[in-house]
Design an enzyme around this catalytic site. Sequence first.
Site, PDB file in Angstrom:
ATOM      1  N   GLN A 154       0.813  -1.219   0.000  1.00  0.00           N
ATOM      2  CA  GLN A 154       0.000   0.000   0.000  1.00  0.00           C
ATOM      3  C   GLN A 154       0.841   1.262   0.000  1.00  0.00           C
ATOM      4  O   GLN A 154       0.323   2.355  -0.288  1.00  0.00           O
ATOM      5  CB  GLN A 154      -0.931   0.005   1.212  1.00  0.00           C
ATOM      6  N   CYS A 160      -4.978   0.595   3.834  1.00  0.00           N
ATOM      7  CA  CYS A 160      -5.113  -0.822   4.185  1.00  0.00           C
ATOM      8  C   CYS A 160      -6.548  -1.292   4.029  1.00  0.00           C
ATOM      9  O   CYS A 160      -6.812  -2.430   3.629  1.00  0.00           O
ATOM     10  CB  CYS A 160      -4.635  -1.051   5.609  1.00  0.00           C
ATOM     11  N   HIS A 299      -5.785  -1.097  11.846  1.00  0.00           N
ATOM     12  CA  HIS A 299      -5.282  -1.638  10.591  1.00  0.00           C
ATOM     13  C   HIS A 299      -6.266  -2.683  10.066  1.00  0.00           C
ATOM     14  O   HIS A 299      -6.959  -3.345  10.847  1.00  0.00           O
ATOM     15  CB  HIS A 299      -3.907  -2.272  10.845  1.00  0.00           C
ATOM     16  N   ASN A 321      -1.522  -9.365   4.631  1.00  0.00           N
ATOM     17  CA  ASN A 321      -1.284  -7.952   4.885  1.00  0.00           C
ATOM     18  C   ASN A 321      -0.968  -7.246   3.571  1.00  0.00           C
ATOM     19  O   ASN A 321      -0.820  -7.891   2.529  1.00  0.00           O
ATOM     20  CB  ASN A 321      -0.130  -7.794   5.884  1.00  0.00           C
TER      21      ASN A 321
END
Length: 357
Positions: A154, A160, A299, A321
């Site tokens: 990102q 995120c 997050h 992630n």
Amino acid sequence: MASSTPYLVVLLCLTSLLQASLTAANPSFELPESEVRSRFSKWMTKYSKHYSCHEEEEKRFGIFKQNTNSIGAFASQTTVNGGVGGFGPQTITTVRVGMNRFGDLNPSEVVEQFTGFNNTGFRTPKPSPLPYHSWKPCCVDWRSSGAVTGIKFQGSCLSCWAFAAVAAIEGMNKIRTGELVSLSEQQLVDCDTGSSGCSGGRSDTALGLAATRGGITSEAKYPYSGIQGTCNVDKLLFDNQASVKGFKAVPPNDEHQLALAVARQPVTVYIDASAWEFQFYTGGIYRGPCSSDASRVNHAVTIVGYCEGPGEDNKYWIAKNSWSNDWGDQGYIYLAKDVPWKTGTCGLATSPFYPTA
């Protein structure tokens, strides 16, 4: 109450003894200045790091030095974790840490620059529970089914939330159509007025936008820039590469319901990613440190699988992630599953969502 006191005292004593033994097993660790300088120079080259002035470079070197020595001290550190409030079953596990692109940052800076969940005014949508005794295998990994695209990055855009939503849609689309297509996070960053682009946002509003417009376009046609731009309305309205009709909320604080949902498709979750150990995680089942309070999550990641053993200490969620494959276990983190507190490890069970088609 009196009858439980001896039990709590014993647990506290055991915890203190274990923590003392761990401290003794992990003495202070400090590399020579010249060695750290050499590593910092190689690290700067690897990640194409440049600083505005000598003073800034020295400041970043100081943080890098502290992180390098901390990683050396941590090594294969064994951590002790208790249940709610520090009481309950004690678990000893090994988590690995290592240097990565965040070497010149402290944890608060990572949160400020590389997370992005905005919980301002957040209200959990009405949940949609699945039948309690629905089919649920002991282990699921949507990567092995080809339903997960490669790890993405990102950058310093606080997006995120868009990456987590897109990964969930990519998985659903593959499961439904048999075709894995990398979809556009940038479309959500530019067009989701319920979020704030590179200033943060929410996966549920991103899924809501995709549902309202009937889907989302491909990354190839709307590539990621890491900067919030003007929404390309033509692609938003007329160029869907994956169909989305709606989204559902998993009942909060219920890891069993979350597992039922993940058994069907990838699911977005919010977590707390504030800890130094999270910043430099490279492997093992992560049990903390982190907050499991819903008000502390910052997050968004996507749960793409889980495993329930064998053994109580081998239960984990597989979380994708958006910090590149240089971070974590090739871009993933394994978060402890079925913990004693309802909100789950790092709060992952507080607000899960998944798209529908």
